[in-house]
Write a protein that holds these residues in place. Sequence first.
Motif, short mmCIF file in Angstrom:
data_model
loop_
_atom_site.label_atom_id
_atom_site.label_comp_id
_atom_site.label_asym_id
_atom_site.label_seq_id
_atom_site.Cartn_x
_atom_site.Cartn_y
_atom_site.Cartn_z
N UNK A 1 9.50 25.52 -1.36
CA UNK A 1 9.28 26.94 -1.67
C UNK A 1 10.22 27.80 -0.84
N UNK A 2 10.35 27.46 0.44
CA UNK A 2 11.26 28.21 1.31
C UNK A 2 12.70 28.10 0.85
N UNK A 3 13.09 26.92 0.41
CA UNK A 3 14.47 26.73 -0.07
C UNK A 3 14.73 27.56 -1.32
N UNK A 4 13.73 27.62 -2.19
CA UNK A 4 13.87 28.43 -3.41
C UNK A 4 14.08 29.90 -3.07
N UNK A 5 13.22 30.45 -2.21
CA UNK A 5 13.33 31.86 -1.87
C UNK A 5 14.64 32.16 -1.15
N UNK A 6 15.05 31.25 -0.28
CA UNK A 6 16.29 31.45 0.45
C UNK A 6 17.50 31.35 -0.48
N UNK A 7 17.49 30.37 -1.39
CA UNK A 7 18.60 30.19 -2.32
C UNK A 7 18.76 31.37 -3.25
N UNK A 8 17.65 31.88 -3.78
CA UNK A 8 17.70 33.04 -4.66
C UNK A 8 18.17 34.28 -3.90
N UNK A 9 17.67 34.47 -2.69
CA UNK A 9 18.09 35.61 -1.87
C UNK A 9 19.58 35.57 -1.58
N UNK A 10 20.09 34.39 -1.21
CA UNK A 10 21.51 34.24 -0.90
C UNK A 10 22.36 34.51 -2.14
N UNK A 11 21.93 34.00 -3.28
CA UNK A 11 22.67 34.17 -4.53
C UNK A 11 22.77 35.65 -4.90
N UNK A 12 21.66 36.37 -4.73
CA UNK A 12 21.66 37.81 -5.02
C UNK A 12 22.53 38.57 -4.03
N UNK A 13 22.45 38.19 -2.77
CA UNK A 13 23.24 38.89 -1.75
C UNK A 13 24.73 38.70 -1.98
N UNK A 14 25.16 37.47 -2.28
CA UNK A 14 26.59 37.18 -2.46
C UNK A 14 27.11 37.64 -3.82
N UNK A 15 26.19 37.95 -4.73
CA UNK A 15 26.59 38.30 -6.10
C UNK A 15 27.49 37.21 -6.68
N UNK A 16 26.98 36.00 -6.59
CA UNK A 16 27.74 34.80 -6.94
C UNK A 16 28.24 34.79 -8.38
N UNK A 17 27.51 35.47 -9.26
CA UNK A 17 27.88 35.42 -10.67
C UNK A 17 29.26 36.03 -10.93
N UNK A 18 29.80 36.79 -9.96
CA UNK A 18 31.11 37.42 -10.17
C UNK A 18 32.27 36.47 -9.87
N UNK A 19 32.03 35.48 -9.05
CA UNK A 19 33.13 34.62 -8.60
C UNK A 19 33.65 33.76 -9.74
N UNK A 20 34.97 33.74 -9.90
CA UNK A 20 35.61 32.86 -10.87
C UNK A 20 35.34 33.20 -12.32
#
Length: 505
Positions: free
Chosen positions: A349-368
């Motif tokens: 559960x902690x990994x899920x919340x952390x992974x989603x938070x990091x993805x939103x913070x980095x705005x990963x969908x923009x890369x590449x």
Amino acid sequence: MDTEIELKFLVTPELGEQLPALLQPYHISQQDQQHLANTYFDTADLALGSIKAGLRIRSQNGQMEQTVKLAGSQVGGLHQRPEYNVPLTVHSPDLSLFAADIWPEEVNVEQVQQRLQPLFSTDFLRQRWLIILGDTEVELALDSGEVQAGYQREAIHELELELVKGDVSQLFKLADELVKAGGLRLGAVSKAQRGYRLAGFGAAPQLQMLEPLPLTQTDHCEQTMVALLHKGLAHWQHHEEGWLAEPGERLEWLIQLREGVSLVHQTLLLFNDQVSHRVNSGWIDDLLWLQQQLSWLDRAQMLAYLTADKGHYLRRLDCQSSVLSLLEEQQQQLPNEADIESLFYSARYGRLMLGLTHWLYRQDWRAGLAAEQAAGLAAPVAELAQQRLDESWHVLRHSALGEEQLTGERYIQQKGKLRRNLMVGLCFSTLYSPLDSIGFRMPWLDILRGIEDLDMLSPLAEVQESLEENEAGELKSWLSRKQQFLLEALEQSRRQALQLKPYWQ
């Protein structure tokens, strides 16, 4: 002025004891222990709280410092806030010591100064480690103590990871390693927020229904996707905090938590063309896992309703007492309070919340992004909304819900599909006339409620085998009448709903 970038976790006492051992593999440049006493100030009408500012005086080793933290941003458990610090010689706040230009224009600093008063305090032991990760420095602070407001007290067991300098991705990487041990839960509520509540200046979390996101025809896809994800995550965390604040029998908090999780998942599916190539599969798998972990909530709702008020729903049955006893046995098999809290503090559960938070913070969908995908992110969301609503309607019309006639079992099998369809509509509903969208959605919401009522009879059908022959016969006959009544109502509603003209076309 400093800008804090930190991750806040709530920790179990067991994890707090393990933390020094967990940090042994890392390069620790400094380590110390401090006793920190903090007093928080505001006016009686919360002039600072109303602008999301916090003012405190911290006493440490005979030295005093006043700090003001202004409104910032929060994603999951990642907090970013402007922070200003000045030393003090007396234990009394002095706003004139801060630069005048840090305050919003609407704040009359002199008037606020005259009306300041202490509201609550925090008193805790802080263990600190400064971790060196290449060119990045991260400070870990484990706090153990309490928040106090008058006679009210609340324990503090928190871990903060603050980026001192360097790459924020290293902050997340370290957090991810610590989360693997379990016992950590990303915290959306700060010590100050807890103090305001304890002092009676902040309301306890209130149950909230998931409402549509306000949208306009000029909003673009990326803007809408991000807003929907933030809304889903905030709804999820709000109800997690609410349940933990007063767990017990508050099943409805977990139902709404699941709604937030579902909105996050549905949003990723709606914008799949824009983000699929950049979504980290690890936390997506964890998102699906969590939905499976919460699948028991439907059964819990059914049993809670059937057993409410000593089985009032079953009052016309002579075998009420026997049936009620069997249903209560089923309830005992469901996850209990300790199981749910264990889930919230689990490593996955902690990994899920952390992974989603990091993805939103980095705005990963923009890369590449390819040019076509970048254009898709910038396109008006209204175009995508019509496409997704058409697809969802097509799936619904060609499912069993579009057939000539359905049995009770077939209706129940469509429950998840109809929920997903309605969630798609909720995401985009404010792009259209409220009268049209509500008029179209209400019959389908009624059908969903009818299916849920039909499914609620399932536990009763299951207990028939455990009853005496005469009681089983009575229950079977009673169930047959109930099911027939619900099926007739569902068939009528479904025929009407299928004739409605889609409001988005």
